[in-house]
Motif scaffolding. Structure first.
Motif, PDB file in Angstrom:
ATOM      1  N   GLY A 137      10.608   3.413 -12.462  1.00  6.59           N
ATOM      2  CA  GLY A 137      10.771   4.109 -11.293  1.00  6.59           C
ATOM      3  C   GLY A 137      10.315   5.638 -11.563  1.00  6.59           C
ATOM      4  N   TYR A 138      10.463   6.066 -12.623  1.00  4.11           N
ATOM      5  CA  TYR A 138      10.225   7.512 -12.840  1.00  4.11           C
ATOM      6  C   TYR A 138       8.732   7.919 -12.521  1.00  4.11           C
ATOM      7  CZ  TYR A 138      14.828   8.456 -14.944  1.00  4.11           C
ATOM      8  OH  TYR A 138      16.069   8.788 -15.264  1.00  4.11           O
ATOM      9  N   LEU A 139       7.833   6.924 -12.589  1.00  6.54           N
ATOM     10  CA  LEU A 139       6.548   7.023 -12.332  1.00  6.54           C
ATOM     11  C   LEU A 139       6.248   7.437 -10.881  1.00  6.54           C
ATOM     12  CD1 LEU A 139       4.871   4.215 -14.540  1.00  6.54           C
ATOM     13  CD2 LEU A 139       4.744   6.719 -14.921  1.00  6.54           C
ATOM     14  N   VAL A 140       7.161   7.346  -9.925  1.00  7.81           N
ATOM     15  CA  VAL A 140       7.060   7.456  -8.959  1.00  7.81           C
ATOM     16  C   VAL A 140       6.551   9.048  -8.303  1.00  7.81           C
ATOM     17  CG1 VAL A 140       9.267   8.034  -7.728  1.00  7.81           C
ATOM     18  CG2 VAL A 140       7.444   6.617  -6.524  1.00  7.81           C
ATOM     19  N   THR A 141       7.190   9.981  -9.368  1.00 11.04           N
ATOM     20  CA  THR A 141       7.008  11.419  -9.007  1.00 11.04           C
ATOM     21  C   THR A 141       5.712  12.107  -8.859  1.00 11.04           C
ATOM     22  OG1 THR A 141       7.352  12.201 -11.298  1.00 11.04           O
ATOM     23  CG2 THR A 141       9.276  11.860  -9.913  1.00 11.04           C
ATOM     24  N   SER A 142       4.593  11.448  -9.282  1.00  7.00           N
ATOM     25  CA  SER A 142       3.389  11.768  -9.223  1.00  7.00           C
ATOM     26  C   SER A 142       2.245  10.903  -8.423  1.00  7.00           C
ATOM     27  CB  SER A 142       2.601  12.254 -10.667  1.00  7.00           C
ATOM     28  OG  SER A 142       2.477  10.835 -11.362  1.00  7.00           O
ATOM     29  N   GLU A 143       1.372  11.366  -7.804  1.00 12.95           N
ATOM     30  CA  GLU A 143       0.511  10.598  -7.101  1.00 12.95           C
ATOM     31  C   GLU A 143      -0.222   9.410  -8.064  1.00 12.95           C
ATOM     32  OE1 GLU A 143      -2.511  12.371  -4.349  1.00 12.95           O
ATOM     33  OE2 GLU A 143      -1.030  13.597  -3.483  1.00 12.95           O
ATOM     34  N   ASN A 144      -0.724  10.276  -9.379  1.00 13.66           N
ATOM     35  CA  ASN A 144      -1.386   9.038 -10.130  1.00 13.66           C
ATOM     36  C   ASN A 144      -0.759   8.133 -10.808  1.00 13.66           C
ATOM     37  OD1 ASN A 144      -0.831  12.220 -11.271  1.00 13.66           O
ATOM     38  ND2 ASN A 144      -0.600  10.991 -13.073  1.00 13.66           N
ATOM     39  N   GLY A 145       0.889   8.717 -10.919  1.00 11.83           N
ATOM     40  CA  GLY A 145       1.656   7.572 -11.396  1.00 11.83           C
ATOM     41  C   GLY A 145       2.368   6.524 -10.500  1.00 11.83           C
ATOM     42  N   LEU A 146       2.444   6.912  -9.023  1.00 16.00           N
ATOM     43  CA  LEU A 146       2.547   6.158  -8.190  1.00 16.00           C
ATOM     44  C   LEU A 146       1.351   5.029  -7.888  1.00 16.00           C
ATOM     45  CD1 LEU A 146       3.967   5.084  -5.712  1.00 16.00           C
ATOM     46  CD2 LEU A 146       2.867   6.983  -4.045  1.00 16.00           C
ATOM     47  N   GLU A 147       0.133   5.590  -8.190  1.00 16.97           N
ATOM     48  CA  GLU A 147      -1.108   4.607  -7.979  1.00 16.97           C
ATOM     49  C   GLU A 147      -0.895   3.521  -9.149  1.00 16.97           C
ATOM     50  OE1 GLU A 147      -4.018   3.096  -6.328  1.00 16.97           O
ATOM     51  OE2 GLU A 147      -3.082   4.870  -5.485  1.00 16.97           O
ATOM     52  N   ALA A 148      -0.548   4.125 -10.361  1.00 17.55           N
ATOM     53  CA  ALA A 148      -0.540   3.276 -11.530  1.00 17.55           C
ATOM     54  C   ALA A 148       0.537   2.002 -11.298  1.00 17.55           C
ATOM     55  CB  ALA A 148      -0.212   3.948 -12.807  1.00 17.55           C
ATOM     56  N   MET A 149       1.539   2.354 -10.590  1.00 18.92           N
ATOM     57  CA  MET A 149       2.555   1.418 -10.373  1.00 18.92           C
ATOM     58  C   MET A 149       2.067   0.306  -9.404  1.00 18.92           C
ATOM     59  SD  MET A 149       5.805   4.055  -9.689  1.00 18.92           S
ATOM     60  CE  MET A 149       7.300   2.988  -9.732  1.00 18.92           C
ATOM     61  N   LYS A 150       1.436   0.928  -8.374  1.00 13.53           N
ATOM     62  CA  LYS A 150       0.998  -0.004  -7.152  1.00 13.53           C
ATOM     63  C   LYS A 150      -0.192  -0.941  -7.807  1.00 13.53           C
ATOM     64  CE  LYS A 150       0.334   2.991  -3.779  1.00 13.53           C
ATOM     65  NZ  LYS A 150       0.142   3.364  -2.616  1.00 13.53           N
ATOM     66  N   THR A 151      -1.197  -0.284  -8.691  1.00 11.66           N
ATOM     67  CA  THR A 151      -2.161  -1.187  -9.217  1.00 11.66           C
ATOM     68  C   THR A 151      -1.693  -2.179 -10.148  1.00 11.66           C
ATOM     69  OG1 THR A 151      -3.845   0.905  -8.855  1.00 11.66           O
ATOM     70  CG2 THR A 151      -4.224  -0.798 -10.559  1.00 11.66           C
ATOM     71  N   ALA A 152      -0.823  -1.669 -10.962  1.00 10.25           N
ATOM     72  CA  ALA A 152      -0.079  -2.842 -12.039  1.00 10.25           C
ATOM     73  C   ALA A 152       0.606  -3.937 -11.489  1.00 10.25           C
ATOM     74  CB  ALA A 152       0.682  -2.043 -13.195  1.00 10.25           C
ATOM     75  N   LYS A 153       1.109  -3.425 -10.570  1.00  3.85           N
ATOM     76  CA  LYS A 153       1.880  -4.621  -9.417  1.00  3.85           C
ATOM     77  C   LYS A 153       0.810  -5.567  -9.071  1.00  3.85           C
ATOM     78  CE  LYS A 153       5.443  -5.312  -5.908  1.00  3.85           C
ATOM     79  NZ  LYS A 153       5.000  -5.633  -4.589  1.00  3.85           N
ATOM     80  N   LYS A 154      -0.006  -5.080  -8.344  1.00  2.00           N
ATOM     81  CA  LYS A 154      -1.063  -5.807  -7.908  1.00  2.00           C
ATOM     82  C   LYS A 154      -1.831  -6.865  -8.650  1.00  2.00           C
ATOM     83  CE  LYS A 154      -4.803  -6.214  -4.240  1.00  2.00           C
ATOM     84  NZ  LYS A 154      -5.448  -7.583  -5.205  1.00  2.00           N
ATOM     85  N   MET A 155      -2.142  -6.242  -9.935  1.00  2.67           N
ATOM     86  CA  MET A 155      -2.991  -6.801 -11.170  1.00  2.67           C
ATOM     87  C   MET A 155      -1.800  -8.056 -11.405  1.00  2.67           C
ATOM     88  SD  MET A 155      -4.234  -4.058 -13.567  1.00  2.67           S
ATOM     89  CE  MET A 155      -5.682  -3.009 -13.307  1.00  2.67           C
ATOM     90  N   ALA A 156      -0.620  -7.619 -11.537  1.00  4.67           N
ATOM     91  CA  ALA A 156       0.622  -8.775 -11.969  1.00  4.67           C
ATOM     92  C   ALA A 156       0.417  -9.898 -11.026  1.00  4.67           C
ATOM     93  CB  ALA A 156       1.685  -8.084 -12.113  1.00  4.67           C
ATOM     94  N   GLU A 157       0.660  -9.551  -9.778  1.00  2.71           N
ATOM     95  CA  GLU A 157       0.718 -10.513  -8.649  1.00  2.71           C
ATOM     96  C   GLU A 157      -0.521 -11.367  -8.682  1.00  2.71           C
ATOM     97  OE1 GLU A 157       3.561  -8.079  -5.804  1.00  2.71           O
ATOM     98  OE2 GLU A 157       1.499  -8.057  -5.226  1.00  2.71           O
ATOM     99  N   ASP A 158      -1.616 -10.640  -8.931  1.00  2.00           N
ATOM    100  CA  ASP A 158      -3.119 -11.477  -8.783  1.00  2.00           C
ATOM    101  C   ASP A 158      -3.055 -12.506  -9.852  1.00  2.00           C
ATOM    102  OD1 ASP A 158      -3.805  -9.972  -6.557  1.00  2.00           O
ATOM    103  OD2 ASP A 158      -5.035  -8.877  -7.675  1.00  2.00           O
ATOM    104  N   ALA A 159      -2.417 -12.243 -11.136  1.00  2.00           N
ATOM    105  CA  ALA A 159      -2.491 -13.038 -12.399  1.00  2.00           C
ATOM    106  C   ALA A 159      -1.302 -14.012 -12.495  1.00  2.00           C
ATOM    107  CB  ALA A 159      -2.583 -11.952 -13.571  1.00  2.00           C
ATOM    108  N   GLY A 160      -0.384 -13.993 -11.451  1.00  2.00           N
ATOM    109  CA  GLY A 160       0.847 -14.783 -11.612  1.00  2.00           C
ATOM    110  C   GLY A 160       1.756 -14.471 -12.405  1.00  2.00           C
ATOM    111  N   VAL A 161       1.791 -13.195 -12.886  1.00  2.00           N
ATOM    112  CA  VAL A 161       2.931 -12.369 -13.644  1.00  2.00           C
ATOM    113  C   VAL A 161       3.962 -11.845 -12.944  1.00  2.00           C
ATOM    114  CG1 VAL A 161       3.313 -10.565 -15.383  1.00  2.00           C
ATOM    115  CG2 VAL A 161       1.223 -11.743 -15.459  1.00  2.00           C
ATOM    116  N   LYS A 162       5.394 -12.268 -13.246  1.00  3.68           N
ATOM    117  CA  LYS A 162       6.478 -11.702 -12.367  1.00  3.68           C
ATOM    118  C   LYS A 162       6.614 -10.082 -12.564  1.00  3.68           C
ATOM    119  CE  LYS A 162       8.691 -16.017 -12.037  1.00  3.68           C
ATOM    120  NZ  LYS A 162       9.587 -17.002 -12.976  1.00  3.68           N
ATOM    121  N   VAL A 163       6.846  -9.747 -11.457  1.00  2.22           N
ATOM    122  CA  VAL A 163       7.259  -8.141 -11.516  1.00  2.22           C
ATOM    123  C   VAL A 163       8.369  -7.687 -11.187  1.00  2.22           C
ATOM    124  CG1 VAL A 163       6.563  -6.236  -9.934  1.00  2.22           C
ATOM    125  CG2 VAL A 163       5.150  -7.911 -10.145  1.00  2.22           C
TER     126      VAL A 163
END
Length: 334
Positions: free
Chosen positions: A161-187
């Protein structure tokens, strides 16, 4: 088909410098007790000057890193995507990760120029921990640090959750989550700290989206996120944000929602000397449990016992043999 990694983590890479101070030190230096505060390099240097650093312990850390190392020590195969610099602290960080059996995206040769982040963890005699963090190069953590191949080859992704403090960190969180969901990896997501939910609630809601598979939080974070005045109401509301979740309750243990029922996890009574890393240990041990054939109740017991052992000593992690002793104690593994 089995995956290469049990848990793939993303989060801030910080060298944890754990030290003991008294309440007067915090008052004199106007440090807000019990919270994680982001500071600049000058402020961290000022605090470091007032502390006997030679008596402090040093370890590669950051919230998610502590959890990933815990999962590895229990026997999990883990990967951690991070950003450190090619300075002495960065080299120390990468070596410590490797020594703890965790694969990562960087080497001494590929680490960029800059200053590696550091977290000054100040522990008071009442076992409270106060953190002042200079993020350094991890403030620029972005989607570039994500290794999609390793992520796709994992059972769970664990997002700090600490990554949420910057725009680039937030983008990384959202991108990684979508990659995981697309690949059937649990979040799995951890809120990390009440201040992350209090001051970055809308961003955290963006990360959660429609739902996450598994959420880790404490009681205060649960009530802040759901805007409910009691934990009983908050835990019902959390069902909308996470399919399953863990609410840690400090000395009172934890409650787990396994998607069907609530499970109360009893605490193990210990004399706490340092609460630093208790939540991180709980998450890491729990993730190990559920990726190694244990029920949610059994994983909760592993996590509760491991957390009790970590608060009874200084620093955020156990020794390898201590992790094995936890499993032997609970399951009599021979």
């Amino acid at each position: 088909m089995s995956k290469k990694y049990d848990v793939y983590g993303i989060g801030n890479a910080l060298v944890d410098i754990v030290t003991e101070v008294d309440d007067k030190f915090l008052e004199d230096y106007k440090v807000e007790k019990g919270l994680m505060t982001l500071v600049d390099a000058d402020r961290q240097f000022e605090l470091s000057e007032g502390i006997d650093i030679s008596k402090s312990s040093k370890a590669c850390g950051g919230s998610a890193a502590n959890s990933i190392i815990a999962a590895s020590q229990f026997g999990g195969n883990c990967y951690y995507s991070c950003k450190v610099a090619n300075d002495a602290m960065g080299k120390f960080y990468l070596k410590d990760l490797g020594d703890n059996g965790v694969d990562t995206n960087l080497t001494d040769d590929t680490a960029p120029e800059g200053i590696t982040g550091k977290c000054l963890v100040m522990t008071t005699p009442d076992a409270n921990r106060t953190m002042n963090t200079f993020l350094g190069i991890t403030a620029t953590y972005s989607t570039k640090e994500i290794n999609e191949q390793a992520l796709r080859d994992s059972t769970y992704i664990y997002i700090e959750g600490y990554l949420v403090t910057s725009e680039n960190g937030l983008e990384a969180m959202k991108t990684a989550k979508k990659m995981a969901e697309d690949a059937g990896v649990k979040v799995a997501l951890t809120f990390s700290d009440p201040s992350m939910v209090k001051y970055f609630k809308s961003q955290m809601e963006e990360v959660v989206g429609s739902s996450v598979d598994l959420l880790f939080c404490n009681e205060e974070e649960a009530m802040l996120f759901t805007d409910k005045p009691t934990i009983a109401e908050a835990r019902e509301e959390l069902k909308k944000a996470a399919k399953k979740f863990v609410i840690t309750q400090g000395a009172n243990g934890a409650m787990i929602y396994d998607g069907d029922t609530f499970i109360d996890i009893e605490p193990y009574a210990v004399k706490a000397v340092d609460t630093n890393g208790a939540g991180d240990m709980f998450a890491g041990a729990f993730l190990y449990g559920i990726t190694h054939g244990h029920s949610y109740a059994e994983a909760g017991k592993i996590a509760s016992l491991a957390s009790s052992k970590v608060v009874a000593k200084f620093g955020p992690r156990l020794q390898w043999h201590e992790a094995k002793e936890v499993l032997n104690h609970l399951f009599d593994n021979n």
